[in-house]
Motif scaffolding. Structure first.
Motif, mmCIF file in Angstrom:
data_model
loop_
_atom_site.group_PDB
_atom_site.id
_atom_site.type_symbol
_atom_site.label_atom_id
_atom_site.label_comp_id
_atom_site.label_asym_id
_atom_site.label_seq_id
_atom_site.Cartn_x
_atom_site.Cartn_y
_atom_site.Cartn_z
ATOM 1 N N LEU A 107 5.618 29.375 -1.586
ATOM 2 C CA LEU A 107 4.784 29.861 -2.292
ATOM 3 C C LEU A 107 4.490 29.328 -3.888
ATOM 4 C CD1 LEU A 107 3.410 32.525 -3.073
ATOM 5 C CD2 LEU A 107 5.876 33.292 -3.787
ATOM 6 N N MET A 108 3.523 28.997 -4.430
ATOM 7 C CA MET A 108 3.104 28.522 -6.403
ATOM 8 C C MET A 108 3.146 30.015 -6.851
ATOM 9 S SD MET A 108 3.508 25.301 -6.232
ATOM 10 C CE MET A 108 2.229 24.713 -7.128
ATOM 11 N N LEU A 109 3.361 29.778 -7.634
ATOM 12 C CA LEU A 109 3.197 30.401 -8.944
ATOM 13 C C LEU A 109 2.726 30.114 -9.862
ATOM 14 C CD1 LEU A 109 6.318 33.994 -8.104
ATOM 15 C CD2 LEU A 109 3.389 33.634 -7.745
ATOM 16 N N GLN A 110 1.936 30.791 -10.618
ATOM 17 C CA GLN A 110 1.325 29.592 -12.043
ATOM 18 C C GLN A 110 1.358 30.762 -12.613
ATOM 19 O OE1 GLN A 110 1.850 26.443 -12.527
ATOM 20 N NE2 GLN A 110 0.592 25.948 -14.339
ATOM 21 N N ARG A 123 -4.608 33.189 -16.007
ATOM 22 C CA ARG A 123 -3.945 34.399 -16.105
ATOM 23 C C ARG A 123 -3.066 34.011 -15.174
ATOM 24 N NH1 ARG A 123 -7.983 37.364 -12.381
ATOM 25 N NH2 ARG A 123 -8.848 35.301 -11.798
ATOM 26 N N ILE A 124 -1.890 34.817 -14.609
ATOM 27 C CA ILE A 124 -1.023 34.588 -13.498
ATOM 28 C C ILE A 124 -1.725 33.894 -11.762
ATOM 29 C CG2 ILE A 124 1.139 35.157 -12.229
ATOM 30 C CD1 ILE A 124 2.134 37.227 -14.853
ATOM 31 N N GLU A 125 -0.983 33.332 -11.672
ATOM 32 C CA GLU A 125 -1.723 32.675 -10.204
ATOM 33 C C GLU A 125 -1.084 32.212 -9.098
ATOM 34 O OE1 GLU A 125 -5.223 32.616 -9.815
ATOM 35 O OE2 GLU A 125 -5.700 32.239 -12.015
ATOM 36 N N ASN A 126 -1.643 32.909 -8.008
ATOM 37 C CA ASN A 126 -0.437 31.978 -6.715
ATOM 38 C C ASN A 126 -1.466 32.081 -6.087
ATOM 39 O OD1 ASN A 126 -1.240 34.173 -4.844
ATOM 40 N ND2 ASN A 126 -1.200 35.302 -6.999
ATOM 41 N N GLY A 127 -0.589 30.733 -5.000
ATOM 42 C CA GLY A 127 -1.074 29.935 -3.665
ATOM 43 C C GLY A 127 0.402 29.733 -2.853
ATOM 44 N N LEU A 128 -0.564 30.365 -1.269
ATOM 45 C CA LEU A 128 0.406 29.797 -0.203
ATOM 46 C C LEU A 128 0.573 29.023 0.305
ATOM 47 C CD1 LEU A 128 3.102 31.477 1.103
ATOM 48 C CD2 LEU A 128 1.131 32.594 2.742
ATOM 49 N N LEU A 129 1.518 27.632 0.975
ATOM 50 C CA LEU A 129 0.971 26.992 1.911
ATOM 51 C C LEU A 129 1.614 27.048 2.910
ATOM 52 C CD1 LEU A 129 1.561 23.480 -0.607
ATOM 53 C CD2 LEU A 129 -0.873 24.714 -0.182
ATOM 54 N N SER A 144 1.048 -1.628 0.069
ATOM 55 C CA SER A 144 -0.369 0.153 -0.036
ATOM 56 C C SER A 144 1.042 1.760 -0.210
ATOM 57 C CB SER A 144 -0.837 -0.361 1.137
ATOM 58 O OG SER A 144 -0.569 0.089 2.614
ATOM 59 N N ALA A 145 -0.036 2.632 -1.056
ATOM 60 C CA ALA A 145 1.009 3.993 -0.829
ATOM 61 C C ALA A 145 -0.254 4.542 -0.453
ATOM 62 C CB ALA A 145 1.796 3.570 -1.991
ATOM 63 N N HIS A 146 1.089 5.402 0.183
ATOM 64 C CA HIS A 146 -0.143 6.842 0.183
ATOM 65 C C HIS A 146 1.023 8.218 0.109
ATOM 66 C CE1 HIS A 146 -2.935 9.905 3.573
ATOM 67 N NE2 HIS A 146 -2.906 9.851 2.506
ATOM 68 N N ALA A 147 0.237 8.654 -0.779
ATOM 69 C CA ALA A 147 1.086 9.631 -1.004
ATOM 70 C C ALA A 147 0.656 11.225 -1.091
ATOM 71 C CB ALA A 147 1.603 9.983 -2.760
ATOM 72 N N ARG A 148 1.213 11.995 -0.286
ATOM 73 C CA ARG A 148 0.333 13.730 -0.127
ATOM 74 C C ARG A 148 1.355 14.634 -1.364
ATOM 75 N NH1 ARG A 148 1.003 10.572 5.065
ATOM 76 N NH2 ARG A 148 -1.030 10.244 6.216
ATOM 77 N N ILE A 149 0.488 14.967 -1.660
ATOM 78 C CA ILE A 149 0.779 16.115 -2.931
ATOM 79 C C ILE A 149 0.863 17.659 -2.187
ATOM 80 C CG2 ILE A 149 1.247 16.947 -5.118
ATOM 81 C CD1 ILE A 149 0.121 14.063 -5.984
ATOM 82 N N SER A 150 2.023 17.824 -2.042
ATOM 83 C CA SER A 150 1.926 19.593 -1.368
ATOM 84 C C SER A 150 2.499 20.698 -2.179
ATOM 85 C CB SER A 150 1.933 19.894 -0.082
ATOM 86 O OG SER A 150 1.735 19.190 1.559
ATOM 87 N N VAL A 156 -2.995 19.212 -2.553
ATOM 88 C CA VAL A 156 -3.485 20.039 -1.884
ATOM 89 C C VAL A 156 -2.164 21.267 -2.890
ATOM 90 C CG1 VAL A 156 -3.471 21.503 0.171
ATOM 91 C CG2 VAL A 156 -4.106 19.322 0.451
ATOM 92 N N ALA A 157 -3.100 21.604 -4.211
ATOM 93 C CA ALA A 157 -2.351 22.086 -5.108
ATOM 94 C C ALA A 157 -1.815 23.377 -4.278
ATOM 95 C CB ALA A 157 -2.567 21.697 -6.571
ATOM 96 N N GLY A 158 -2.545 24.210 -3.650
ATOM 97 C CA GLY A 158 -2.102 25.037 -3.308
ATOM 98 C C GLY A 158 -3.000 26.672 -4.035
ATOM 99 N N MET A 159 -3.316 25.863 -5.446
ATOM 100 C CA MET A 159 -4.155 26.497 -6.180
ATOM 101 C C MET A 159 -5.471 26.323 -6.494
ATOM 102 S SD MET A 159 -1.004 29.111 -8.084
ATOM 103 C CE MET A 159 0.292 27.699 -8.560
ATOM 104 N N PRO A 160 -6.302 26.260 -7.620
ATOM 105 C CA PRO A 160 -7.563 25.899 -8.208
ATOM 106 C C PRO A 160 -6.563 24.759 -9.271
ATOM 107 C CG PRO A 160 -8.061 28.394 -7.822
ATOM 108 C CD PRO A 160 -6.817 27.865 -7.774
ATOM 109 N N VAL A 161 -7.677 23.893 -8.951
ATOM 110 C CA VAL A 161 -6.860 22.294 -9.893
ATOM 111 C C VAL A 161 -8.641 22.032 -10.865
ATOM 112 C CG1 VAL A 161 -6.676 19.971 -9.813
ATOM 113 C CG2 VAL A 161 -6.071 21.572 -7.927
#
Length: 422
Positions: free
Chosen positions: A289-292, A271-277, A57-63, A220-225
């Motif tokens: 800090l995520m900048l897309q 548009r240029i998006e950003n998110g903060l975890l 079994s595997a559990h991945a947490r993507i931040s 948890v992408a930090g920005m809209p998926v």
């Protein structure tokens, strides 16, 4: 840690990222694309000594762009005597293993990281003295080889490994792969004795592995998926909000370990998006800090740019180093656009500026800068800190995005102070 008479547990973890000795690729025949991990028991009677894998079994947490993966494997000695086994199992090509725990019966062993040679020596010493021992080595970029010694009859073994992986998007698509299969690899060089696992056994395409497989991903992408797909397995996707989701395997995929698990997702917006975890630790806190950016921003969204070129012309730069700097700066300055501004600061024991304020990137100004740089021959000390302070003091034109480029051989003893100043 609990004791058992005559048996003392020892666990050693050795991870070595090795460069490939030759060219490696999947076979081009189109066959055997679906492969499986396997156990190899060191025994003169394989029918008597058996150590089947019971479950994976595997559990991945993507931040953001970092995947933290916990892998749990269960297997059991169903033979009648102590055995040593080598288990070949896959991990990520970008894996950084940071935790390893083994539970054998009532005993729990925690791994320590050691140099490959030291770990191998301690493992052999423990095996010879009758201690339970385990050795994890990375033999290829995405294949780990685990040696387990003195596994007693009836022992149920739980192995837990944790690693992190950096996810890099391609064409704006993020992809997380958990490799469940190890297959034969092509090599155009003679196989090295340590690489005898290259000819390992594997499942034929369509065969189902005997061990159950389970996979869960918390994203948890930090920005809209925008989109999430799993082309390899049937999954259930539950959105927990615009920026997060949970992905679980469908019950019909309990034998899905005969192919790699692949998850792809795309972030929303043009548009240029950003998110903060944010993450609160025991002793210090962390943020990501995520900048897309969009695929191509509109011209009106691009700020005018100002470039400050700081050029080391000290004695250590005389000759080849300065020649390389001249070539670099000719390429950089010569390709500035009409809307840019720039300046050049030369430094050795002292410093001098092309202009007290940055100038427009006109053909005349560019030629003046290149002529000034070309006249330099190199000489004097390397006073980097005063040069940085002077560059930072150049008046900044309003509405311009500033970039500072430093061309130096780095032969200074003030690196820490320079980083603090920057």
């Amino acid at each position: 840690m609990k004791k058992r008479t005559g048996i003392w547990p020892l666990l050693i973890l050795a991870v070595l990222l090795m460069g490939s000795a030759g060219a490696f690729a999947q076979p081009e025949t189109g066959e055997d694309k679906t492969l499986s991990p396997y156990f190899f028991v060191k025994s003169d009677d394989p029918e008597l000594d058996q150590l089947p894998l019971k479950s994976t079994s595997a559990h991945a947490r993507i931040s953001g762009v970092i995947a933290d993966v916990a892998v749990t494997q269960v297997y059991q000695n169903e033979g009648k005597r102590p055995i040593e086994a080598i288990y070949i199992f896959p991990a990520s090509t970008r894996a950084a293993v940071y935790s390893m725990k083994m539970t054998i019966g009532e005993r729990t062993l925690i791994a320590k990281i050691a140099k490959r040679e030291d770990a191998r020596r301690e493992y052999e010493e423990a095996k010879q003295s009758g201690k339970s021992a385990s050795l994890l080595e990375q033999q290829r970029p995405n294949v780990f080889q685990m040696n387990v010694a003195n596994i007693l009859p009836g022992d149920v073994i739980h192995v837990e490994m944790k690693y992190t992986e950096l996810l890099v998007p391609t064409d704006a698509i993020y992809e997380f792969i958990y490799p469940t299969v190890v297959g034969p690899r092509y090599s155009n060089h003679e196989t090295h004795p340590q690489d005898n696992w290259l000819a390992n056994p594997y499942l034929q395409q369509g065969e189902l592995p005997a061990d159950p497989f389970d996979m869960k991903v918390d994203l948890v992408a930090g920005m809209p998926v925008q989109h999430i797909i799993c082309p390899s397995h049937k999954v259930a996707v539950k959105y927990d909000g615009p920026t997060s989701a949970s992905i679980t395997l469908d019950p019909s995929e309990k034998n899905g370990a005969n192919r790699d698990f692949i998850l792809k997702y795309r972030l929303a917006g043009d548009r240029i998006e950003n998110g903060l975890l944010l993450y609160k630790g025991a002793e210090e806190n962390f943020f990501l800090l995520m900048l897309q950016p969009p695929k191509r921003p509109a011209d009106k969204e691009i700020l005018p740019r100002e470039y400050i070129f700081i050029v080391d012309v000290s004695g250590s730069m005389h000759g080849f180093p300065l020649d390389m700097s001249k070539k670099l700066l000719k390429d950089l300055i010569g390709n500035l656009t009409a809307g840019d501004k720039f300046n050049v600061l030369l430094f050795a024991g002292a410093s001098s500026l092309l202009s007290e304020e940055s100038v427009a990137a006109s053909p005349d100004n560019i030629q003046s800068a290149l002529t000034l740089i070309e006249r330099q021959r190199g000489g004097g000390g390397t006073e980097l800190l005063p040069a940085l302070k002077r560059a930072f003091g150049i008046p900044r034109p309003e509405g311009f995005s500033r970039t500072i480029v430093i061309a130096t051989d780095g032969y200074v003893a003030v690196e820490e102070k320079a980083f603090d100043l920057i």
